[in-house]
Scaffold this active site. Structure first.
Site, PDB file in Angstrom:
ATOM      1  N   ASP A   1      82.133  33.278  57.680  1.00 39.48           N
ATOM      2  CA  ASP A   1      81.541  34.732  58.017  1.00 39.48           C
ATOM      3  C   ASP A   1      80.283  34.969  57.363  1.00 39.48           C
ATOM      4  O   ASP A   1      80.650  35.905  56.404  1.00 39.48           O
ATOM      5  CB  ASP A   1      82.738  35.562  57.677  1.00 39.48           C
TER       6      ASP A   1
ATOM      7  N   SER B   1      82.703  33.694  63.321  1.00 37.95           N
ATOM      8  CA  SER B   1      82.120  34.941  63.148  1.00 37.95           C
ATOM      9  C   SER B   1      80.785  34.778  62.335  1.00 37.95           C
ATOM     10  O   SER B   1      80.668  33.638  61.464  1.00 37.95           O
ATOM     11  CB  SER B   1      83.194  35.704  62.097  1.00 37.95           C
TER      12      SER B   1
ATOM     13  N   GLN C   1      83.648  37.783  68.832  1.00 37.65           N
ATOM     14  CA  GLN C   1      84.474  36.528  69.046  1.00 37.65           C
ATOM     15  C   GLN C   1      85.093  36.644  70.606  1.00 37.65           C
ATOM     16  O   GLN C   1      85.860  37.515  70.756  1.00 37.65           O
ATOM     17  CB  GLN C   1      85.449  36.343  68.000  1.00 37.65           C
TER      18      GLN C   1
ATOM     19  N   ASN D   1      88.213  39.026  69.640  1.00 38.05           N
ATOM     20  CA  ASN D   1      88.524  39.315  68.096  1.00 38.05           C
ATOM     21  C   ASN D   1      87.380  40.047  67.403  1.00 38.05           C
ATOM     22  O   ASN D   1      86.845  40.891  67.951  1.00 38.05           O
ATOM     23  CB  ASN D   1      89.607  38.284  67.644  1.00 38.05           C
ATOM     24  N   ASP D   2      86.989  39.314  66.370  1.00 39.38           N
ATOM     25  CA  ASP D   2      85.927  39.894  65.499  1.00 39.38           C
ATOM     26  C   ASP D   2      84.673  40.319  66.080  1.00 39.38           C
ATOM     27  O   ASP D   2      84.120  39.590  66.694  1.00 39.38           O
ATOM     28  CB  ASP D   2      85.668  38.787  64.198  1.00 39.38           C
TER      29      ASP D   2
ATOM     30  N   TRP E   1      90.235  36.895  75.759  1.00 35.53           N
ATOM     31  CA  TRP E   1      90.442  37.017  74.719  1.00 35.53           C
ATOM     32  C   TRP E   1      89.166  37.602  73.796  1.00 35.53           C
ATOM     33  O   TRP E   1      88.163  36.792  73.868  1.00 35.53           O
ATOM     34  CB  TRP E   1      90.973  36.059  73.714  1.00 35.53           C
TER      35      TRP E   1
ATOM     36  N   GLU F   1      87.963  36.978  53.905  1.00 36.97           N
ATOM     37  CA  GLU F   1      87.475  36.813  55.201  1.00 36.97           C
ATOM     38  C   GLU F   1      86.274  37.943  55.730  1.00 36.97           C
ATOM     39  O   GLU F   1      86.345  39.039  54.837  1.00 36.97           O
ATOM     40  CB  GLU F   1      88.303  36.542  56.303  1.00 36.97           C
TER      41      GLU F   1
END
Length: 566
Positions: free
Chosen positions: A155, A91, A45, A28-29, A26, A209
């Site tokens: 973040d 993050s 991430q 993400n960010d 996985w 976010e």
């Protein structure tokens, strides 16, 4: 990279050829991209244990590149191993300090799942690969304030140095139910104090976010270091909303009071401009000192199913890196794929001066259109047939595109591209423009319609849309650039003033060729004054073996690594 290490592209799993993605697991960010000692570093991430977000106990993945195109995976830079981040290293950002140290500011979820802010330092900043990072035991550097509600405090941005000698960073926080962006200051990067007033607050949304805050030059396309301020400088505040929406405002930053004043009406963030009108989230920029530009990364999530993620063993890609700068109007950003993508260009086809009459459809043949870079300029000889725009659509261009799809004939438009089309046209994705009359001038609508992108019922097939802020009456033309890469389509309208990113999962690509067309379904003809399309080579993305790593590094770096090994 050995041929046996190449992973399949396309098909039902939609692996891309030149977009950044994990080899497995996985992602993400985007976190803390930076250019350092001749290399680009990208942190993100990452769940090293599987292809799902799972419990959210994420690490920071780490990859390096010499050109922003080909990448080598170095493993994880941060892992949830300490009391202050045991439930996840979330993050954050990287900052280069004047004494040569490199710092990561990041959100950790502690043993009680409380969001706190931590710092980590590169153990050896002279290490070209920055493989090891130290998380000091004095973390967290910022505990969660008492006025934070619903545990929304996360973040941190890249830090910048104020003219008073203090470091600052911005962070998203829900303060007493109000979505806020607050500023922290520090003299030593360890002890931080919050500014009394928020940089921005938006009562309509309790939680924003992934903020980003950076300077842009009022004139020209060259970028500024993150600490730049003063005459000729404006700032951009970017915020992410949980519905995969990226908003930004251009304005003026007062570094004495740490306040931000948008150029345009800045009260309601939902009325701000959009980084991208498609499926893109958590955008993060960095200053690229190598080429004096600001580069944007952004996460592009999957739109198929959880079962698909498990079956293919990986999840998530990043938008291709984009250079960005302030438009001449001083209000909007211009985004464009970084020039390094041109190193992938191979076979080229062109179409010059072709006229597309009403109902015209012309195939762009001769290249592999599953991984392509297409640039086209549409000349609009006549605007008289443009329809009047009902003002109600100004706040809902997506609904307008759904009611006036590419199959609905208009006055001026729709015209654009049909991409990733099956031979029988049962599967197709359309990217197109329409021109409307509005308030004594003209308004250009840009759409990406995925409703027929796949015959699979279980995948999401939305419509995306945004208006393009250009003077089509003056220019008599509008441009479109589209990057096609198996399961992702990125489009840049009006020279990059409006961007739309989409994920697609056509079934036909597993067994047959995909087709690309230019079309016009308006009453009047449009002219393709210029069209160039390139087949793109496959990049080497996230190779894990040492031989592959060396192959991706700049020539001057390889001998240094060899000396270090000795």
């Amino acid at each position: 990279m050995n041929s046996k290490q190449r992973l399949p592209h396309g098909g039902g799993h939609g692996r891309s050829a030149y977009h950044f993605q994990p080899a497995k697991n996985w992602m993400n960010d985007p976190n803390g991209p930076l250019y350092h000692n001749g290399l680009y570093h990208f942190f993100y991430q990452y769940n090293p244990h599987g292809p799902l977000f799972d419990t959210g106990k994420l690490s920071w993945g780490h990859s390096v590149s010499g050109d922003l195109v080909n990448w080598a995976f170095l493993g994880t830079a941060l892992d949830p191993t300490s009391s202050f981040d045991v439930d996840g290293c979330w993050s954050g950002s990287t900052t280069a300090l004047p004494d040569g140290r490199l710092a990561i500011l990041y959100t950790g979820r502690d043993a009680d799942e409380v969001q706190v802010q931590n710092v980590a330092f590169a153990k050896n900043p002279s290490d070209l690969l920055l493989r090891e990072w130290d998380k000091p035991s004095f973390n967290p550097i910022i505990s969660q304030p008492a006025d934070v509600t619903r545990n929304n405090f996360r973040d941190p941005t890249t830090a910048w140095l104020g003219r008073d000698g203090l470091w600052r960073f911005a962070i998203a926080a829900e303060l007493a139910g109000v979505g806020s962006t607050v500023i922290y200051r520090s003299a030593d990067f360890v002890n931080w104090e919050r500014n009394a007033a928020p940089l921005h607050a938006s009562p309509g949304v309790p939680c924003w976010e992934c903020p980003d805050f950076f300077p842009v030059a009022e004139q020209g396309t060259e970028a500024l270091d993150t600490s730049a301020s003063g005459a000729g400088v404006r700032h951009v505040l970017k915020l992410s909303k949980a519905a995969d929406e990226e908003y930004y405002a251009v304005g003026w930053y007062d570094d004495e009071d740490d306040t931000f004043s948008p150029v345009e009406d800045g009260g309601d963030v939902s009325n701000w401009r959009r980084i991208d009108h498609g499926h893109l989230f958590a955008a993060k920029t960095f200053f690229d000192a190598r080429r004096n530009r600001r580069v944007l990364w952004a996460w592009v999530d999957e739109m198929d199913t959880r079962d698909d993620d498990v079956a293919k063993g990986w999840t998530g890609i990043q938008a291709f890196p984009r250079a960005l700068w302030l438009d001449s109007d001083g209000k909007q950003l211009v985004q464009w794929p970084v020039e390094e993508i041109e190193t992938l260009r191979r076979k080229r086809v062109a179409l010059l001066g072709a006229e597309l009459g009403s109902g015209g459809l012309h195939e762009i043949a001769g290249i592999e259109t599953l991984q392509a870079d297409v640039e086209v300029v549409f000349e609009i000889p006549n605007l008289e047939e443009a329809e009047e725009l009902d003002p109600k659509w100004l706040q809902d261009p997506q609904k307008l595109c759904s009611e006036m799809s590419a199959s609905v004939q208009g006055g001026v438009g729709p015209f654009g591209l049909v991409a990733m089309a099956s031979g029988d046209m049962q599967e197709q994705s359309t990217i197109f423009f329409r021109v409307f009359k509005h308030d004594g001038a003209y308004k250009v609508l840009m759409c990406t319609d995925l409703t027929r992108s796949s015959t699979r019922e279980e995948v999401q097939k939305p419509i995306y849309a945004g208006f393009v802020d250009v003077d089509v009456e003056k220019d008599k033309s509008i441009s479109l650039r589209t990057l096609i890469d198996h399961s992702v389509i990125e489009s840049f309208g009006g020279g990059g003033r409006t961007c739309i990113t989409a994920r697609v999962y056509p079934e036909h690509v597993a067994t047959s060729n995909s087709h690309l067309y230019v079309f016009n379904n308006g009453l009047d003809a449009v002219k393709v004054s210029k069209l160039e399309a390139w087949e793109l080579a496959t990049a080497s993305v996230n190779v894990e073996d040492d031989d592959g790593l060396v192959a991706l590094l700049p020539p001057l770096v390889v001998p240094i690594l060899a000396d270090d090994a000795e």
